[in-house]
Design an enzyme around this catalytic site. Sequence first.
Site, mmCIF file in Angstrom:
data_model
loop_
_atom_site.group_PDB
_atom_site.id
_atom_site.type_symbol
_atom_site.label_atom_id
_atom_site.label_comp_id
_atom_site.label_asym_id
_atom_site.label_seq_id
_atom_site.Cartn_x
_atom_site.Cartn_y
_atom_site.Cartn_z
ATOM 1 N N SER A 107 0.814 -1.216 0.000
ATOM 2 C CA SER A 107 0.000 0.000 0.000
ATOM 3 C C SER A 107 0.850 1.269 0.000
ATOM 4 O O SER A 107 0.311 2.363 -0.133
ATOM 5 C CB SER A 107 -0.947 -0.006 1.201
ATOM 6 O OG SER A 107 -0.216 0.017 2.400
ATOM 7 N N HIS A 108 2.164 1.158 0.191
ATOM 8 C CA HIS A 108 3.022 2.340 0.166
ATOM 9 C C HIS A 108 4.078 2.297 -0.930
ATOM 10 O O HIS A 108 4.992 3.114 -0.931
ATOM 11 C CB HIS A 108 3.693 2.556 1.524
ATOM 12 C CG HIS A 108 2.723 2.997 2.566
ATOM 13 N ND1 HIS A 108 2.174 2.136 3.476
ATOM 14 C CD2 HIS A 108 2.161 4.205 2.812
ATOM 15 C CE1 HIS A 108 1.326 2.796 4.264
ATOM 16 N NE2 HIS A 108 1.297 4.043 3.877
ATOM 17 N N ASP A 134 -4.778 0.276 2.941
ATOM 18 C CA ASP A 134 -5.330 -1.076 2.922
ATOM 19 C C ASP A 134 -6.832 -1.064 2.652
ATOM 20 O O ASP A 134 -7.368 -2.013 2.075
ATOM 21 C CB ASP A 134 -5.017 -1.801 4.233
ATOM 22 C CG ASP A 134 -3.531 -2.133 4.348
ATOM 23 O OD1 ASP A 134 -2.898 -2.376 3.299
ATOM 24 O OD2 ASP A 134 -3.004 -2.130 5.479
#
Lengths: 339, 339
Positions: B50-51, B191
């Site tokens: 997610s990053h 998320d």
Amino acid sequence: MTNTDEVTRIAFAELKTLLARVFERHGTSAEVAAVLADNCASAQRDGSESHGVFRIPGYLSTLASGWVDGRAVPQVEDIAPGLVAVDAGNGFAQPALAAARGLLLDKVRHNGIAMLAIRNSHHFAALWPDVEPFAREGLVALAFVNSMACVVPYGGRKPLFGTNPISFAAPRAGADPLVFDLATSAIAHGDVQIAAREGQLLPEGYGVDSDGRPTCDPAAILNGGALLPFGGYKGSALSMMVELLAAALTGGNFSFEFDWSQHPGAKTPWTGELLIVIDPSRGAGSNFAERTATLVREMAAAGQTRQPGDRRYRQRAESARAGVAIASEDLAYLRGLLG
Amino acid sequence: MTNTDEVTRIAFAELKTLLARVFERHGTSAEVAAVLADNCASAQRDGSESHGVFRIPGYLSTLASGWVDGRAVPQVEDIAPGLVAVDAGNGFAQPALAAARGLLLDKVRHNGIAMLAIRNSHHFAALWPDVEPFAREGLVALAFVNSMACVVPYGGRKPLFGTNPISFAAPRAGADPLVFDLATSAIAHGDVQIAAREGQLLPEGYGVDSDGRPTCDPAAILNGGALLPFGGYKGSALSMMVELLAAALTGGNFSFEFDWSQHPGAKTPWTGELLIVIDPSRGAGSNFAERTATLVREMAAAGQTRQPGDRRYRQRAESARAGVAIASEDLAYLRGLLG
């Protein structure tokens, strides 16, 4: 110490004097007695039931067991420009904090941030009394203390961590400081003891029995069982952090390292404590207390009806007005200890 | 950016170079591009899905909107012996940290503890990359960053806090540093986006819809709904603390204070970040890295099979061996951005 409906009101100063005499009669120096009495009376005053007079039997059985040195004189060490360390000499953590407080404040005011590392110490009290006074001087304070192996790491089976509270205090313009004191366990150990005493069941997810199975029975938790961290793996990670900050960084014991089996009656964890104190007036946040007030106002506007510390301050005001509430039976018990 | 099963492996250095070119092509200076590319490639390398590259569209739409200054030059201020402040100039937080790092390290080594207060900054990345490098130099680091109003305070109805992560890093003898990075929300915003993209429901207790009612639908959370704090009132208190440390103390915005409505496409929160860095070799905990290793060994013995950071390090080793995994479609997208 039994439950009773009959309650007496006693002046805060009178309770403090009574508790100091109890401590001194049962093995502490006058200096240590004064610090512990103020701490314990403050918890009782603020309605922190599990850390008030409820703790006295545990203090006294510990002193009687020879596990803790009630006459220890803390040794303050000026380690670095931003660091004060204290060897509590197997005594209590609160007198060690009191002894180091002046030097710590000097360092905070000069550097903007400083740290107090207490080791070889016993902490058997609420943690908020350690931080609130700093916020009353305009400072931000964080405290971490580890305790005794009674919390199972996330995914594990055996207790390893203590209840490992984190306490935080921040000045707030026009109001009492904003303070929280939270165990990283799902419930504080004292509250499990109170639930067991009162025959109440706990919610699910708070603890396991001696076989590591989930239980809601506080007695099963106390009799060989263990607590769970709050909030799953996140609370477990924070509890681990508290072990590292309060013990590894200070030179104190981890919660699982001390062995008190040769001291029946011992109840106080022999570990360490870390405080980090910040002076917001040194930084970009020079209007910090106003900003805290703004945040709390917005929290209320968002629908959060009860702010951290609210209940304590309300109870404190009521105690100032009417006297500190104490079960009549407990007051008789305290007076009996001086007989 | 769509989901795909086809995965390409690319060398870390190549991904970093590609990302740096993308950033520079889309409005950042070369210096900012290098820092953001390293950060984003590191997340992709470590499996922080997610990053990683997932964030690129958000970065680019934000840069295109004029909300953030991709060419900002951070202004480092030597405020006090223990405090470095940085005005990030409406740029990203990571270049501000990079600019202040040397001075911060000097202060930490001299004082035992020091603090870095970043304000007027945008943080759109994982937080662990900000602390892990300090632990690799033997230091303990804590980071706090607030974000954008998307978390309802405990008991409240309206979002106020950001996901407000806390990240911690500690050196560990004979192994990689012990690092955690946890959102104080029940789930990270990235998320939720991934769950929505993949059409998955979330567990109960993670979020509310636009009417403040509990929901498991990630789309309902993203479309006017909000997240809940992790661990009830305790997580909420920690999230509040992050607002005070990352914003009030630094001079940055609270998560609810900025208005990006005039910048369609803006995704990056305009807030602040605080780092506290400690040198354990200055204190009683001079064997700190060994103590960390002891604690982790005992956590494993207590049955905790996965330690914080384990998954990242495993993924990192795999990426070093085989190259960084990236969806082929995402790689084509990145290359297309240079066209």
